[in-house]
Design an enzyme around this catalytic site. Structure first.
Site, PDB file in Angstrom:
ATOM      1  N   THR A  56       0.771  -1.219   0.029  1.00 54.29           N
ATOM      2  CA  THR A  56       0.075  -0.031   0.019  1.00 54.29           C
ATOM      3  C   THR A  56       0.773   1.388  -0.040  1.00 54.29           C
ATOM      4  O   THR A  56       0.456   2.218  -0.594  1.00 54.29           O
ATOM      5  CB  THR A  56      -0.864  -0.280   1.172  1.00 54.29           C
ATOM      6  N   SER A  87       1.610  -7.520  -1.219  1.00 58.15           N
ATOM      7  CA  SER A  87       2.091  -8.664  -0.367  1.00 58.15           C
ATOM      8  C   SER A  87       1.072  -9.839  -0.074  1.00 58.15           C
ATOM      9  O   SER A  87       1.756 -10.720   0.037  1.00 58.15           O
ATOM     10  CB  SER A  87       2.467  -8.220   1.026  1.00 58.15           C
ATOM     11  N   SER A  88       0.013  -9.786  -0.451  1.00 56.45           N
ATOM     12  CA  SER A  88      -0.809 -10.927  -0.352  1.00 56.45           C
ATOM     13  C   SER A  88      -0.496 -11.883  -1.555  1.00 56.45           C
ATOM     14  O   SER A  88      -0.804 -13.073  -1.580  1.00 56.45           O
ATOM     15  CB  SER A  88      -2.431 -10.397  -0.481  1.00 56.45           C
ATOM     16  N   THR A 145       0.951  -4.762   4.158  1.00 56.68           N
ATOM     17  CA  THR A 145       0.697  -5.152   5.531  1.00 56.68           C
ATOM     18  C   THR A 145       0.105  -6.416   5.573  1.00 56.68           C
ATOM     19  O   THR A 145      -0.015  -7.141   6.518  1.00 56.68           O
ATOM     20  CB  THR A 145      -0.230  -3.855   6.426  1.00 56.68           C
ATOM     21  N   ASP A 146      -0.520  -6.992   4.484  1.00 49.91           N
ATOM     22  CA  ASP A 146      -1.238  -8.378   4.558  1.00 49.91           C
ATOM     23  C   ASP A 146      -0.434  -9.475   5.197  1.00 49.91           C
ATOM     24  O   ASP A 146      -0.829  -9.968   5.852  1.00 49.91           O
ATOM     25  CB  ASP A 146      -1.594  -8.621   2.918  1.00 49.91           C
TER      26      ASP A 146
END
Length: 296
Positions: A15, A56-57, A84-85
């Site tokens: 993000t 990052s997912s 942050t995922d």
């Protein structure tokens, strides 16, 4: 008087690097150099490199291996900007396989938001790099130890917390062993779940399993499959699907934690299921390098 080398920034997307597309969705577009400029930092303070450029997912173990190698090859403190995922999983791998002054940071709001939080987080990460000795996650004005860190809110600036899990130290020295090629699956217990879920993971080639159990680590209807996995020599870690509290294997019965512990299942303690998965992956990677012939 010699001057300290600049902090190395390895950008991976997330993000903090996202802007809105023509359809209104967020996609990572900002480069490492642009993140540095957005934060008002100078090249003399931060040497910026783009390691990855993804959400990052979508990060795979091969991507994580690449990032770990780049961190290992950097000079001085390292900042990793990350989505942050899955930041808590990368943080666990960094802590267990590398250690040292590595600061992970990111953002909850994109770079083109009217009030982006990424630039402030990056500045805080640079400040933290001056004194960090072990990996930490810096977000929302807080520096949280990487071992045991978890995402606790989907949108709040203070997105990460840590229940206070003692840090055991790194598993290895030197170049980290690769994680790619290993498979550890997380299987959640719920009313009506049966052993076919466990059997399917084993049939798919799992090298280990994490059970996100009821309460303090009970497996319920998953138990027959867990027994078969243990009999086959697979490591099985019991965690809890409950947000707070440790695994405490005290219940008997077919699916109780005490019963499974007696059969060889391990306790995940305070680790969340994703953290326990990464912990087991790191252990398996170290063991595989020590004994390449033993794939399980």
């Amino acid at each position: 008087m010699s001057q300290s080398p600049p902090v190395t920034l390895l950008a991976t997307g997330g993000t903090i690097a996202c802007t809105s597309s023509a359809t209104g969705t967020l996609v990572p577009t900002r480069t490492a150099g642009e993140l540095v400029r957005d934060a008002g930092l100078s090249p003399g303070q931060v040497t910026a490199h783009d390691a990855l450029h993804l959400d990052s997912s979508e990060m795979t173990l091969a991507d994580l291996d690449q990032l770990l190698r780049e961190i290992r090859g950097a000079t001085g403190p390292v900042i990793v900007t990350h989505g942050t995922d899955s930041m808590e999983e990368t943080a666990m791998a960094v802590d267990r396989l590398l250690g040292g002054p590595v600061i992970l940071t990111g953002a909850q709001r994109p770079a083109d938001d009217p009030a982006p939080d990424g630039p402030g987080n990056l500045r805080d990460a640079v400040c933290a790099a001056a004194s960090a000795t072990t990996p930490v996650v810096v977000m929302g004005g807080a520096a949280v130890p990487a071992y045991g860190v978890r995402k606790v809110h989907t949108t709040a600036d203070g997105a990460f917390g840590n229940p206070g899990i003692p840090r055991p130290g790194t598993l290895c020295g030197g170049t980290p062993p690769p994680l790619a090629g290993l498979r550890v699956d997380i299987i959640m217990a719920y009313q009506g779940a049966d052993a076919s879920l466990v059997d399917a993971a084993v049939a798919a080639g799992a090298h280990g399993l994490v059970i996100a159990g009821f309460g303090s680590g009970n497996a319920g209807g998953l138990t027959p499959g867990v027994r078969r996995a243990l009999d086959a020599g697979l490591p099985v870690v019991l965690c809890t699907r409950v947000p707070g509290g440790p695994v405490d294997a005290i219940y008997g019965g077919d699916g109780g934690g005490a019963t499974l512990a007696a059969l060889g299942a391990r306790s995940g303690g305070l680790l969340s299921p994703p953290q326990a998965r990464m912990e087991l992956l790191c252990q398996l990677a170290v063991a595989r390098r020590a004994n390449p012939a033993d794939q399980r």
